[in-house]
Design a protein around this motif. Sequence first.
Motif, short mmCIF file in Angstrom:
data_model
loop_
_atom_site.label_atom_id
_atom_site.label_comp_id
_atom_site.label_asym_id
_atom_site.label_seq_id
_atom_site.Cartn_x
_atom_site.Cartn_y
_atom_site.Cartn_z
N ARG A 20 2.22 -24.21 0.17
CA ARG A 20 1.96 -23.85 -1.23
C ARG A 20 3.23 -23.98 -2.07
NH1 ARG A 20 3.08 -19.24 -3.49
NH2 ARG A 20 3.28 -18.18 -1.46
N LEU A 21 4.35 -23.47 -1.56
CA LEU A 21 5.60 -23.56 -2.29
C LEU A 21 6.09 -24.99 -2.45
CD1 LEU A 21 7.42 -20.51 -0.67
CD2 LEU A 21 6.62 -20.66 -3.04
N ARG A 71 5.74 -23.09 13.05
CA ARG A 71 5.10 -22.91 11.74
C ARG A 71 5.60 -23.96 10.75
NH1 ARG A 71 5.16 -16.33 10.66
NH2 ARG A 71 4.10 -15.72 12.60
N ASP A 74 2.00 -20.77 3.42
CA ASP A 74 2.93 -20.33 2.38
C ASP A 74 3.94 -21.43 2.07
OD1 ASP A 74 1.87 -17.62 2.31
OD2 ASP A 74 2.91 -17.32 4.21
N HIS A 86 12.53 -16.12 1.22
CA HIS A 86 12.52 -14.99 0.30
C HIS A 86 13.53 -15.15 -0.84
CE1 HIS A 86 10.71 -12.52 3.79
NE2 HIS A 86 9.76 -12.86 2.95
N GLU A 133 11.61 -13.41 8.67
CA GLU A 133 10.62 -14.06 7.82
C GLU A 133 9.38 -14.47 8.61
OE1 GLU A 133 13.14 -15.45 4.00
OE2 GLU A 133 12.32 -17.05 5.22
N ASP A 187 6.73 -13.13 8.28
CA ASP A 187 5.59 -12.99 7.37
C ASP A 187 5.31 -14.29 6.62
OD1 ASP A 187 8.12 -12.65 6.11
OD2 ASP A 187 7.17 -11.74 4.36
N ILE A 188 6.15 -15.29 6.81
CA ILE A 188 5.96 -16.59 6.17
C ILE A 188 5.21 -17.51 7.13
CG2 ILE A 188 7.10 -18.59 5.14
CD1 ILE A 188 7.51 -16.02 3.56
N HIS A 189 4.10 -18.05 6.65
CA HIS A 189 3.27 -18.91 7.49
C HIS A 189 3.25 -20.34 6.92
CE1 HIS A 189 1.65 -15.63 10.00
NE2 HIS A 189 1.82 -14.91 8.90
#
Length: 265
Positions: free
Chosen positions: A83-84, A116, A80, A43, A73, A75-77
Amino acid sequence: MPTLVDSHCHLDFDTFTAELDAVVERARQAGLVRMVTISTKVHLFAERILPIAERFEDVFCSVGTHPHHADTELDIHAGDLARLSDHPKVVAIGEAGLDYHYDNSPREAQAEGLRRHIAAARETGLPLVIHARDADADMAAILTEETERKGPFPFVLHCFSSGRALAETGVKLGGYVSFSGIAAFKRSEELRDIARDLPRDRILVETDAPYLAPPPHRGQRNEPAYVAHTAAVLSEHLGMSPEELAAQTTENFYALFAKVPRHDG
Protein backbone atom coordinates in the motif's frame (compact mmCIF):
# COMPACT_ATOMS: atom_id res chain seq x y z
CA MET A 1 31.14 13.17 -17.57
CA PRO A 2 29.79 9.60 -17.12
CA THR A 3 26.15 9.36 -16.07
CA LEU A 4 25.90 7.52 -12.76
CA VAL A 5 23.28 6.40 -10.26
CA ASP A 6 23.52 5.86 -6.52
CA SER A 7 21.14 2.94 -6.03
CA HIS A 8 21.40 2.97 -2.23
CA CYS A 9 21.96 5.83 0.22
CA HIS A 10 20.40 7.07 3.46
CA LEU A 11 19.73 10.77 2.98
CA ASP A 12 17.35 10.86 5.95
CA PHE A 13 20.15 10.22 8.45
CA ASP A 14 20.91 13.11 10.76
CA THR A 15 24.42 13.62 9.39
CA PHE A 16 22.90 15.00 6.17
CA THR A 17 20.11 17.16 7.62
CA ALA A 18 21.93 20.48 7.82
CA GLU A 19 23.35 20.37 4.28
CA LEU A 20 21.08 18.07 2.33
CA ASP A 21 20.68 20.51 -0.55
CA ALA A 22 24.45 20.80 -0.92
CA VAL A 23 24.89 17.01 -0.77
CA VAL A 24 22.37 16.49 -3.56
CA GLU A 25 23.93 19.26 -5.64
CA ARG A 26 27.41 17.76 -5.26
CA ALA A 27 26.00 14.45 -6.47
CA ARG A 28 24.59 16.13 -9.55
CA GLN A 29 27.91 17.82 -10.23
CA ALA A 30 29.58 14.40 -10.02
CA GLY A 31 27.33 13.11 -12.79
CA LEU A 32 24.60 11.40 -10.78
CA VAL A 33 21.17 11.52 -12.35
CA ARG A 34 19.28 9.33 -9.88
CA MET A 35 19.57 8.54 -6.16
CA VAL A 36 17.49 6.12 -4.09
CA THR A 37 17.26 6.89 -0.38
CA ILE A 38 16.53 3.69 1.47
CA SER A 39 14.07 3.06 4.29
CA THR A 40 15.21 1.31 7.45
CA LYS A 41 12.05 1.77 9.54
CA VAL A 42 8.54 1.81 8.11
CA HIS A 43 7.34 3.72 11.17
CA LEU A 44 9.58 6.63 10.12
CA PHE A 45 8.82 6.38 6.40
CA ALA A 46 6.15 9.11 6.18
CA GLU A 47 8.04 11.43 8.51
CA ARG A 48 11.61 11.11 7.26
CA ILE A 49 11.97 9.19 4.00
CA LEU A 50 9.14 10.22 1.71
CA PRO A 51 9.53 14.00 2.23
CA ILE A 52 13.11 13.84 0.92
CA ALA A 53 12.07 11.95 -2.21
CA GLU A 54 9.27 14.44 -2.78
CA ARG A 55 11.63 17.38 -2.28
CA PHE A 56 14.13 16.46 -5.02
CA GLU A 57 13.13 15.49 -8.54
CA ASP A 58 16.07 13.11 -8.97
CA VAL A 59 15.73 11.36 -5.58
CA PHE A 60 13.50 8.31 -5.10
CA CYS A 61 12.95 6.02 -2.13
CA SER A 62 12.08 2.59 -0.82
CA VAL A 63 9.84 1.42 2.01
CA GLY A 64 10.86 -1.31 4.40
CA THR A 65 12.45 -2.48 7.63
CA HIS A 66 16.16 -3.11 8.14
CA PRO A 67 16.92 -6.45 9.85
CA HIS A 68 18.33 -4.53 12.83
CA HIS A 69 14.76 -3.39 13.55
CA ALA A 70 12.83 -6.46 12.41
CA ASP A 71 11.48 -7.31 15.86
CA THR A 72 10.14 -3.77 16.37
CA GLU A 73 8.07 -3.81 13.16
CA LEU A 74 6.41 -7.19 13.16
CA ASP A 75 3.13 -5.29 12.93
CA ILE A 76 4.08 -4.42 9.35
CA HIS A 77 2.84 -6.93 6.79
CA ALA A 78 3.31 -7.36 3.05
CA GLY A 79 0.03 -5.61 2.34
CA ASP A 80 1.13 -2.55 4.31
CA LEU A 81 4.34 -2.33 2.31
CA ALA A 82 2.43 -2.74 -0.95
CA ARG A 83 0.00 0.00 0.00
CA LEU A 84 2.77 2.45 0.90
CA SER A 85 4.58 1.66 -2.34
CA ASP A 86 1.69 3.04 -4.38
CA HIS A 87 3.29 6.49 -4.09
CA PRO A 88 5.01 7.43 -7.37
CA LYS A 89 8.30 8.15 -5.61
CA VAL A 90 8.50 4.72 -3.95
CA VAL A 91 10.47 2.52 -6.32
CA ALA A 92 11.63 -0.38 -4.15
CA ILE A 93 10.84 -2.53 -1.11
CA GLY A 94 13.31 -2.77 1.78
CA GLU A 95 15.93 -2.80 2.89
CA ALA A 96 15.26 -6.12 4.59
CA GLY A 97 17.37 -9.19 5.15
CA LEU A 98 19.60 -11.03 7.59
CA ASP A 99 22.38 -9.55 9.70
CA TYR A 100 24.14 -12.15 11.82
CA HIS A 101 27.13 -9.89 12.45
CA TYR A 102 25.36 -7.67 14.96
CA ASP A 103 22.26 -9.78 15.67
CA ASN A 104 20.45 -6.65 16.82
CA SER A 105 17.16 -8.44 16.21
CA PRO A 106 16.33 -12.12 16.83
CA ARG A 107 17.11 -14.20 13.77
CA GLU A 108 13.58 -15.56 13.64
CA ALA A 109 12.23 -12.01 13.42
CA GLN A 110 14.74 -11.15 10.70
CA ALA A 111 13.68 -14.16 8.63
CA GLU A 112 9.99 -13.40 9.10
CA GLY A 113 10.54 -9.79 8.09
CA LEU A 114 12.52 -10.84 5.03
CA ARG A 115 9.77 -13.19 3.87
CA ARG A 116 7.15 -10.47 4.28
CA HIS A 117 9.24 -8.12 2.19
CA ILE A 118 9.69 -10.81 -0.45
CA ALA A 119 5.92 -11.19 -0.58
CA ALA A 120 5.55 -7.43 -1.04
CA ALA A 121 8.15 -7.39 -3.82
CA ARG A 122 6.37 -10.24 -5.55
CA GLU A 123 2.98 -8.52 -5.17
CA THR A 124 4.13 -5.10 -6.39
CA GLY A 125 6.81 -6.08 -8.89
CA LEU A 126 9.16 -3.64 -7.18
CA PRO A 127 12.72 -4.76 -6.45
CA LEU A 128 13.56 -5.93 -2.95
CA VAL A 129 16.71 -4.32 -1.53
CA ILE A 130 18.41 -7.08 0.46
CA HIS A 131 20.84 -6.63 3.34
CA ALA A 132 22.96 -9.73 3.98
CA ARG A 133 25.84 -9.84 6.44
CA ASP A 134 27.47 -13.00 7.79
CA ALA A 135 24.37 -14.94 6.78
CA ASP A 136 25.25 -16.34 3.36
CA ALA A 137 23.87 -19.85 3.79
CA ASP A 138 20.54 -18.83 5.32
CA MET A 139 20.09 -16.02 2.81
CA ALA A 140 20.73 -18.31 -0.14
CA ALA A 141 18.35 -20.89 1.32
CA ILE A 142 15.50 -18.42 1.82
CA LEU A 143 15.90 -16.83 -1.61
CA THR A 144 16.00 -20.25 -3.27
CA GLU A 145 13.04 -21.61 -1.31
CA GLU A 146 10.89 -18.55 -1.93
CA THR A 147 11.66 -18.57 -5.65
CA GLU A 148 11.05 -22.28 -6.10
CA ARG A 149 7.86 -22.42 -4.03
CA LYS A 150 6.14 -19.16 -4.92
CA GLY A 151 7.85 -17.80 -8.01
CA PRO A 152 10.55 -15.27 -8.82
CA PHE A 153 10.71 -11.70 -7.59
CA PRO A 154 13.09 -8.83 -8.42
CA PHE A 155 15.88 -8.15 -5.92
CA VAL A 156 19.35 -6.77 -5.39
CA LEU A 157 21.98 -7.93 -2.92
CA HIS A 158 23.02 -4.48 -1.79
CA CYS A 159 26.45 -3.38 -0.49
CA PHE A 160 27.73 -6.80 -1.40
CA SER A 161 30.51 -8.10 0.85
CA SER A 162 29.55 -11.78 1.04
CA GLY A 163 31.07 -14.80 -0.61
CA ARG A 164 31.10 -15.83 -4.24
CA ALA A 165 28.47 -18.54 -3.70
CA LEU A 166 25.80 -16.06 -2.56
CA ALA A 167 26.52 -13.73 -5.49
CA GLU A 168 26.20 -16.61 -7.93
CA THR A 169 23.01 -17.85 -6.28
CA GLY A 170 21.53 -14.36 -6.44
CA VAL A 171 22.27 -14.01 -10.14
CA LYS A 172 20.99 -17.54 -10.86
CA LEU A 173 17.68 -16.60 -9.23
CA GLY A 174 17.41 -13.47 -11.37
CA GLY A 175 18.81 -10.95 -8.92
CA TYR A 176 21.39 -8.19 -9.14
CA VAL A 177 24.50 -7.50 -7.06
CA SER A 178 25.41 -3.99 -5.94
CA PHE A 179 28.89 -2.88 -4.95
CA SER A 180 29.68 -0.08 -2.51
CA GLY A 181 32.88 1.66 -1.46
CA ILE A 182 34.04 -1.62 0.09
CA ALA A 183 34.88 -2.78 -3.42
CA ALA A 184 37.37 0.10 -3.71
CA PHE A 185 39.22 -0.71 -0.49
CA LYS A 186 42.80 -1.84 -1.00
CA ARG A 187 42.23 -5.26 0.57
CA SER A 188 39.03 -6.04 -1.37
CA GLU A 189 40.70 -7.86 -4.25
CA GLU A 190 38.51 -10.94 -3.76
CA LEU A 191 35.37 -8.81 -3.88
CA ARG A 192 36.53 -7.12 -7.08
CA ASP A 193 37.19 -10.55 -8.57
CA ILE A 194 33.61 -11.55 -7.80
CA ALA A 195 32.38 -8.40 -9.54
CA ARG A 196 34.60 -9.14 -12.53
CA ASP A 197 33.15 -12.63 -12.92
CA LEU A 198 29.48 -11.69 -12.68
CA PRO A 199 27.39 -10.95 -15.77
CA ARG A 200 27.88 -7.29 -16.65
CA ASP A 201 24.13 -6.76 -16.87
CA ARG A 202 23.62 -7.71 -13.20
CA ILE A 203 25.99 -5.24 -11.52
CA LEU A 204 25.03 -2.02 -9.74
CA VAL A 205 27.00 0.61 -7.82
CA GLU A 206 26.00 2.43 -4.66
CA THR A 207 27.40 4.32 -1.70
CA ASP A 208 25.33 3.14 1.30
CA ALA A 209 26.07 6.68 2.46
CA PRO A 210 26.85 7.88 5.06
CA TYR A 211 28.81 4.65 5.54
CA LEU A 212 31.80 3.08 3.77
CA ALA A 213 33.31 6.01 1.90
CA PRO A 214 35.71 4.82 -0.82
CA PRO A 215 39.26 6.12 -1.18
CA PRO A 216 40.29 8.91 -1.23
CA HIS A 217 37.54 9.72 1.30
CA ARG A 218 37.82 6.58 3.42
CA GLY A 219 37.21 7.35 7.09
CA GLN A 220 35.04 10.35 6.25
CA ARG A 221 31.29 10.61 5.93
CA ASN A 222 30.22 9.07 2.65
CA GLU A 223 27.82 10.82 0.27
CA PRO A 224 26.26 9.99 -3.12
CA ALA A 225 28.84 11.92 -5.15
CA TYR A 226 31.51 9.45 -4.05
CA VAL A 227 29.94 6.60 -6.01
CA ALA A 228 32.09 7.87 -8.87
CA HIS A 229 35.22 6.67 -7.02
CA THR A 230 33.85 3.16 -6.57
CA ALA A 231 32.80 3.07 -10.22
CA ALA A 232 36.28 4.12 -11.32
CA VAL A 233 37.96 1.33 -9.35
CA LEU A 234 35.51 -1.28 -10.62
CA SER A 235 35.85 -0.16 -14.22
CA GLU A 236 39.62 -0.66 -14.11
CA HIS A 237 39.31 -4.12 -12.57
CA LEU A 238 36.59 -5.17 -15.01
CA GLY A 239 38.57 -3.95 -18.01
CA MET A 240 36.02 -1.30 -18.90
CA SER A 241 36.35 2.43 -19.40
CA PRO A 242 34.67 4.57 -16.71
CA GLU A 243 32.14 5.64 -19.34
CA GLU A 244 31.33 2.02 -20.21
CA LEU A 245 30.88 0.99 -16.59
CA ALA A 246 28.73 4.04 -15.85
CA ALA A 247 26.51 3.36 -18.87
CA GLN A 248 26.21 -0.35 -18.01
CA THR A 249 25.37 0.13 -14.33
CA THR A 250 22.93 2.94 -15.09
CA GLU A 251 21.15 0.77 -17.66
CA ASN A 252 21.09 -2.08 -15.13
CA PHE A 253 19.57 0.27 -12.58
CA TYR A 254 16.71 1.22 -14.87
CA ALA A 255 16.14 -2.45 -15.74
CA LEU A 256 15.74 -3.38 -12.07
CA PHE A 257 14.21 -0.17 -10.70
CA ALA A 258 11.73 -0.08 -13.56
CA LYS A 259 9.43 2.41 -11.84
CA VAL A 260 12.08 5.13 -11.95
CA PRO A 261 11.62 7.42 -14.97
CA ARG A 262 14.67 7.65 -17.16
CA HIS A 263 16.77 10.77 -17.07
CA ASP A 264 16.16 12.63 -20.33
CA GLY A 265 19.36 14.68 -20.27
